[in-house]
Design a protein around this motif. Structure first.
Motif, short mmCIF file in Angstrom:
data_model
loop_
_atom_site.label_atom_id
_atom_site.label_comp_id
_atom_site.label_asym_id
_atom_site.label_seq_id
_atom_site.Cartn_x
_atom_site.Cartn_y
_atom_site.Cartn_z
N ARG A 1 0.82 -1.21 0.00
CA ARG A 1 0.00 0.00 0.00
C ARG A 1 0.86 1.27 0.00
O ARG A 1 0.56 2.24 -0.70
CB ARG A 1 -0.84 -0.03 1.28
CG ARG A 1 -2.18 0.58 1.08
CD ARG A 1 -2.95 0.40 2.35
NE ARG A 1 -4.04 1.33 2.34
CZ ARG A 1 -5.31 0.98 2.38
NH1 ARG A 1 -5.65 -0.27 2.42
NH2 ARG A 1 -6.25 1.90 2.36
N LEU A 2 1.94 1.22 0.79
CA LEU A 2 2.83 2.39 0.82
C LEU A 2 3.47 2.60 -0.55
O LEU A 2 3.59 3.74 -1.02
CB LEU A 2 3.91 2.19 1.91
CG LEU A 2 3.45 2.40 3.35
CD1 LEU A 2 4.43 1.79 4.34
CD2 LEU A 2 3.27 3.89 3.66
N ALA B 1 2.24 1.65 -3.39
CA ALA B 1 1.18 2.11 -4.30
C ALA B 1 0.86 3.59 -4.08
O ALA B 1 0.46 4.29 -5.01
CB ALA B 1 -0.08 1.27 -4.09
N SER B 2 1.08 4.07 -2.83
CA SER B 2 0.78 5.49 -2.62
C SER B 2 2.05 6.35 -2.78
O SER B 2 2.15 7.43 -2.19
CB SER B 2 0.10 5.72 -1.27
OG SER B 2 0.90 5.20 -0.24
N GLY B 3 3.00 5.84 -3.56
CA GLY B 3 4.15 6.65 -3.95
C GLY B 3 5.30 6.63 -2.96
O GLY B 3 6.13 7.54 -2.97
N SER B 4 5.39 5.63 -2.10
CA SER B 4 6.47 5.49 -1.10
C SER B 4 6.70 6.79 -0.34
O SER B 4 7.75 7.43 -0.47
CB SER B 4 7.78 5.05 -1.78
OG SER B 4 7.61 3.83 -2.41
N PRO B 5 5.75 7.20 0.49
CA PRO B 5 5.94 8.45 1.24
C PRO B 5 7.10 8.33 2.22
O PRO B 5 7.47 7.21 2.61
CB PRO B 5 4.61 8.60 2.00
CG PRO B 5 4.02 7.23 2.04
CD PRO B 5 4.50 6.51 0.83
N ARG C 1 5.59 10.08 7.23
CA ARG C 1 4.21 10.14 6.72
C ARG C 1 3.49 8.78 6.81
O ARG C 1 2.32 8.66 6.48
CB ARG C 1 4.20 10.58 5.25
CG ARG C 1 4.65 12.00 5.02
CD ARG C 1 3.44 12.86 4.65
NE ARG C 1 3.81 14.25 4.52
CZ ARG C 1 3.65 15.16 5.47
NH1 ARG C 1 3.09 14.82 6.61
NH2 ARG C 1 4.03 16.41 5.29
N TRP C 2 4.24 7.75 7.24
CA TRP C 2 3.64 6.41 7.22
C TRP C 2 2.44 6.31 8.15
O TRP C 2 1.49 5.59 7.88
CB TRP C 2 4.67 5.34 7.63
CG TRP C 2 5.78 5.16 6.64
CD1 TRP C 2 6.00 5.87 5.49
CD2 TRP C 2 6.83 4.20 6.71
NE1 TRP C 2 7.12 5.43 4.86
CE2 TRP C 2 7.67 4.41 5.59
CE3 TRP C 2 7.17 3.20 7.61
CZ2 TRP C 2 8.81 3.63 5.35
CZ3 TRP C 2 8.31 2.43 7.38
CH2 TRP C 2 9.12 2.64 6.25
N VAL D 1 -0.87 6.72 6.47
CA VAL D 1 -1.33 5.57 5.68
C VAL D 1 -1.84 4.47 6.63
O VAL D 1 -2.88 3.86 6.39
CB VAL D 1 -0.18 5.04 4.78
CG1 VAL D 1 -0.63 3.84 3.96
CG2 VAL D 1 0.35 6.14 3.90
N LYS E 1 -5.25 5.37 7.97
CA LYS E 1 -6.27 5.16 6.95
C LYS E 1 -6.60 3.67 6.86
O LYS E 1 -7.75 3.26 6.81
CB LYS E 1 -5.75 5.67 5.60
CG LYS E 1 -6.83 6.45 4.84
CD LYS E 1 -6.31 6.92 3.52
CE LYS E 1 -5.79 8.34 3.53
NZ LYS E 1 -5.10 8.70 2.28
#
Ligand code: 3H9
Length: 731
Positions: A708-709, A711-715, A719-720, A723, A726
């Protein structure tokens, strides 16, 4: 007018602001703080300039605010777009002043703070002040002239010691070393003003440290060679300590301005290394874990701890002894309980001699009279908190907890030091499960800095707060974690060691695996570490989990347990009575039981060959890269599962646990930070690759949070939490 005072405002947030700070509003707090820091420097520049140009002002005193001189540069400010006047010219202008400038040092003068003080002509410190150049611990070096001024002031060997270790010194030691000119027990600013007036008008030629020749020790080259060798060995790949030696060498061998250039060059290399980012991340992570929160929403800012003045330890094996020592050294009264008389006597002797050795090192009296020993559990009736450290046996622990519930005064917090058992099951045996928490110490408990504070579904926030407060008092890096098998640290160790055993089956040796891990920066490779800890501990855990059962000697089925791939290698080693250092052999051989020098063992190598032959395995060549990817990525994958399960609240918690309890190299910032540096997409790709090659190894199957991380652009790592939040809200 006489003397004028210039105040250095601290970059540390005032307490009220700190309380309101949390991860989500990190950015909104960062910006004003950066601006404040620049404003502080601007303020010093302006005020010093005004004072120097005012003929009525005879001397200047620089002091701090709220009892702190200056903790150094604001680390959050470091970056390409630093605003405000730079530090070095500011310090130069102070040193070049034609009126005496005196630093009034209260609280701390650290890093850039001490560098500022070294630019002053005189330094007066309060007796309780602490001074130091801790930049090395943040992956940096004292780059505002500190690496060039300090050796000129106190000599090369002492400067090397302070700059390469980053240790803080007391005002008394600073006086002895010649860093400060005077120490006072009274009001430091008043003393500094008095002093500044007394030296007004005197020549300052001999007070500008940058003009001093650096004292030249005899055998300069040999000295630096020896120090560099020592530093490289203990740095385990960290660059900053090496750069610190190089900077001091520049001070000893070059004129000041050239030395300063070298200092700047070295700092630039450190800055862009990634290690500085890792070390600064850990600095903030260590503080972030103190702002703990439970799933209920209760946390550090809403829960009041109970005062703990008297504590008890139940069970005086190695762990119980270490905990007793640590509690007594913290200043608590301790009741130490052991039912076996012989063991009680043995433990008393061991605890006393550890306390005596520690006290001798620190030059104080050993706190022996803080401990009372007893065989009778009734002796814990008036304690505020109990730490149970008996043998890892659920039946025994349950019995102890039932007795404690009957004996202890109401409200006593009951802690278990279990590392493998379900603390919630223990809590269910007591009439007050809300008072039960885990305090998972690491051996030896008086030395190891880590403490996992484990809450169960019924633990009260107050009990957690009490354990956390006690951990803080004991100087531990204390991390709140949820209850599961192995909690955070040991749970992540399972895939790590499993991969290492598989690598042995596939052709590696303990030496190869350990070398790869030690070159990465671990204080000890996995096999050397398990020889030190004792192989029988893991064997017992595997047996109780129904894994380490003897099977037929060969064939695929011997390497399968509960439907998944399993390596019985460690069990077979234990069956030979090889439990590591204590028996004189394990993964390595030792001269005698208890010896610490590990040597390659031909027996082990031929055992591995026979094992592979028996199971039809063909050894292949394995390189360091594969060792690191298999062992570390499997561990990191489990870290993501732990976050997904809510056992740890954030990556910082996991990283602090690994850096402080498991020898993870600090300059790599902890496993989760390391994953973010490697790139989450790469970690995911390698895990997918290895899982395809080993589909019967669940630990290698990438977990959904990692996917998921990615897929969400490796923040970035900070910022983890968003995610994860959520993810949890969708469950
Ligand atoms: C050009 C080169 C110049 C120079 O050579 C480089 C440097 O000076 S490098 C610097 C060299 N200096 C050092 O390495 C000193 C590092 N600092 C320390 O050792 C301790 O903080 C100190 C002893 C000062 C106070 O201890 P204490 O009383 O137990 O308090 P605490 O520890 O709980 O901190 C309170 C709050 O302040 C925050 N914060 C603290 N320092 C910094 C910082 N530098 N930056 C930003 N923030 C910092 C900390 O995060 C915390 O915030 P929060 O939001 O509440 O978590």
């Amino acid at each position: 007018m006489g003397a004028v005072m210039v105040r250095v405002e601290s970059h540390q947030r005032p307490v009220e602001t700190r309380k309101r700070y949390n991860e989500e509003d990190r950015e909104s707090h960062e910006r004003p703080q950066e601006e404040r820091s620049a404003a502080v420097r601007q303020g010093i520049v302006d005020k010093v300039e005004t004072a120097l140009s005012d003929p009525k002002v005879k001397s200047v005193v620089i002091c701090g605010q709220n009892g702190i001189f200056c903790g150094g540069a604001d680390i959050k400010e470091f970056g390409p777009k630093m605003s405000g006047p730079p530090l070095i010219p500011m310090i130069h202008a102070i040193e070049a002043a034609n009126k005496p400038v005196v630093a009034a040092i209260e609280g701390s003068a650290l890093g850039g703070g001490l560098e500022l003080a070294l630019g002053c002509h005189y330094r007066i410190a309060h007796s309780k002040a602490r001074l130091g150049l801790p930049e090395v611990t943040l992956g940096l070096l004292p780059a505002a002239g500190g690496s060039q001024r300090l050796p000129r002031l106190i000599g090369v060997p002492a400067a090397l010691d302070l700059i390469t270790t980053g240790r803080h010194v007391t005002a008394a030691e600073a006086l002895q070393l010649g860093i400060v000119d005077q120490v006072t027990d009274n009001n430091t600013v008043d003393a500094a003003v008095k002093f500044a007036l007394s030296v007004a008008g005197q020549s300052l030629d001999a007070r500008r440290i940058s003009t001093y020749p650096c004292p030249q020790p005899s055998h300069l080259d040999a000295l630096f060679e020896e120090v560099m060798q020592k530093v490289r060995q203990s740095a385990r790949g960290a660059m900053a300590p090496v750069a610190c030696v190089q900077a001091v060498r520049a001070a000893a061998t070059l004129p000041y301005t050239q030395g300063l250039e070298r200092e700047k060059e070295l700092m630039a290399t450190l800055f862009t290394s990634g290690q500085a980012r890792a070390l600064q991340y850990i600095f903030f992570a260590q503080r972030a874990v103190g702002r703990w929160r439970m799933p209920s929403g209760a946390g550090w800012d809403t829960s009041k701890h109970r005062p703990v003045n008297k504590a008890a330890v139940i069970g005086l094996g190695t762990m119980g002894q270490g905990i007793t020592v640590a509690l007594a050294q913290t200043g608590l009264s301790v009741v130490a309980i052991e039912t076996q008389e012989k063991q009680l006597m043995k433990a008393k002797q061991a605890v006393s001699s550890t306390l005596e050795r520690g006290a001798k090192r620190r030059g104080v009296a050993p706190p022996l009279d803080r401990i009372s020993y007893s065989q009778n559990i009734q002796a814990v009736a008036d304690v505020d908190l109990v730490i149970e450290a008996v043998f890892e046996d659920m039946g025994l622990k349950m019995e102890v907890f039932q007795q404690l519930s009957a004996v202890c005064k109401p409200g006593t917090v009951l802690c278990t030091n279990t590392s493998a058992l379900d603390m919630d099951q223990l809590a269910s045996e007591t009439p007050n499960p809300e008072l039960v928490v885990g305090m998972h110490f690491f051996s030896p408990a008086h030395v190891m800095k880590l403490l996992e504070v484990v809450y169960g579904p019924r633990s009260s926030p107050q009990a957690v707060a009490t354990a956390m407060q006690l951990g803080k008092k004991m100087g531990k890096a204390s991390v709140v974690v949820g209850n599961c098998r192995g909690f955070v640290g040991n749970r992540m160790l399972m895939p790590y060691s499993e991969q290492a055993f598989f690598l042995l089956e596939e052709g590696a040796t303990p030496e190869l695996v350990d070398r790869a891990l030690e070159e990465f920066g671990f204080s000890m490779g996995l096999f050397r570490m398990s020889d030190l800890a004792g192989l029988d501990v893991g064997w017992r855990v595997r047996k109780s989990a129904g894994l380490a059962e003897p099977r037929e000697a060969s064939g695929q089925s011997a390497r399968i347990r509960k439907g998944y791939r399993y390596s019985p290698i460690a069990d077979l080693i234990c069956e030979q009575g090889r439990f590591g250092q204590k028996t004189g052999s394990g993964w390595y051989q030792y001269d005698k039981p208890g010896s610490r020098v590990a040597r390659s063992d031909p027996w082990l190598h031929s055992f591995l060959e026979q094992y592979r032959a028996r199971h039809g395995l063909v050894a292949r060549s394995i390189d360091h890269q594969e060792v690191l990817e298999r062992c570390l990525y499997a561990m990191i994958n489990e870290g993501f599962r732990i976050l997904e399960d809510g056992i740890a609240a954030g990556p910082e918690d996991i990283d602090v646990i690994y850096v402080f309890g498991y020898g993870w190299p600090r300059h790599r910032g902890g496993p989760m930070f390391y994953a973010s540096m490697v790139g989450l997409a790469k970690v995911l790709e390698r895990l997918e690759h290895y899982h395809q090659a080993h589909p019967d190894v669940p630990y290698l199957q990438p977990c959904s949070l990692l996917k998921r991380l990615v897929a969400s652009g490796s923040p970035p790592v900070h910022r983890w939490r968003e995610v994860i939040k959520k993810l949890h809200s969708q469950l």
